[in-house]
Design an enzyme around this catalytic site. Structure first.
Site, PDB file in Angstrom:
ATOM      1  CG  HIS A   1      -1.983  -0.979   1.224  1.00 21.87           C
ATOM      2  ND1 HIS A   1      -3.106  -0.838   2.002  1.00 21.87           N
ATOM      3  CD2 HIS A   1      -2.152  -2.135   0.541  1.00 21.87           C
ATOM      4  CE1 HIS A   1      -3.917  -1.866   1.803  1.00 21.87           C
ATOM      5  NE2 HIS A   1      -3.345  -2.671   0.919  1.00 21.87           N
TER       6      HIS A   1
ATOM      7  CD  GLU B   1      -1.901   4.288   3.323  1.00 24.18           C
ATOM      8  OE1 GLU B   1      -1.644   3.598   2.312  1.00 24.18           O
ATOM      9  OE2 GLU B   1      -3.043   4.407   3.784  1.00 24.18           O
TER      10      GLU B   1
ATOM     11  CB  CYS C   1      -6.609  -0.204   5.022  1.00 23.97           C
ATOM     12  SG  CYS C   1      -4.909  -0.835   5.040  1.00 23.97           S
TER      13      CYS C   1
ATOM     14  CB  CYS D   1      -2.071   1.696   6.089  1.00 25.21           C
ATOM     15  SG  CYS D   1      -1.619   0.889   4.534  1.00 25.21           S
TER      16      CYS D   1
END
Length: 168
Positions: free
Chosen positions: A69, A71, A99, A102
């Site tokens: 992801h 992040e 999410c 993260c």
């Protein structure tokens, strides 16, 4: 949360909105790089002392890695830049609300502030579904600023989804 309308968190008017918008535009640039690869357009930057020390964009499909992801990619780069897993005195800017994974990485890396563009009704854990970033049972809590350049960030995702369904 009382009187919850579209989203429970909003930009604090006392902060420097221009600064947040500047860095969010950098995150949007990262999201566009993801989109060029056919990835969901989500981007992130980590800023410390007025300088980007970590950049990332979604690479799940490209790398076939569920943890890739925006992040996480940015946190890894920033940690290398400062030679520490503790990202103190940093702000993470991300186009989509973090999410659960993260959010956990943000708490673990001790990032004190997260600024995000648009909420995530399916997986948002910075206030939409739950708020892991400000969970009082954790040993670290993160300031959250939401809805910075919200329309532009949401538009990237909407446009991408329409292209996928052939409605662009």
């Amino acid at each position: 949360m009382e009187n919850q309308t579209k989203h429970p968190l909003h930009v604090d008017e006392s902060v420097d909105n221009d600064r947040h918008e500047h860095w969010m535009r950098e995150a949007i640039h990262q999201a566009k790089l993801a989109e060029e690869l056919g990835e969901v357009p989500i981007g992130a930057v980590i800023v410390r002392n007025g300088e980007i020390i970590g950049r990332g964009y979604n690479l799940r499909e490209t790398s076939q890695d569920a943890t890739a992801h925006a992040e996480i990619v940015a946190i890894r780069e920033a940690s290398i830049a400062v030679q520490s897993w503790r990202l103190l005195d940093c702000t993470l800017y991300v186009t989509l609300e973090p999410c659960p994974m993260c959010s956990g990485a943000i708490v673990q890396s001790r990032i004190p502030r997260v600024v995000y563009g648009t909420y995530d009704p399916k997986a948002g854990c910075a206030g939409t579904l739950m708020n892991l970033l400000q969970e009082p049972r954790f040993n670290h809590r993160t300031e959250v600023i939401a809805d910075v350049l919200q329309e532009e960030c949401a538009g990237l995702l909407t446009q991408f989804s329409r292209k996928l369904r052939g409605k662009a």
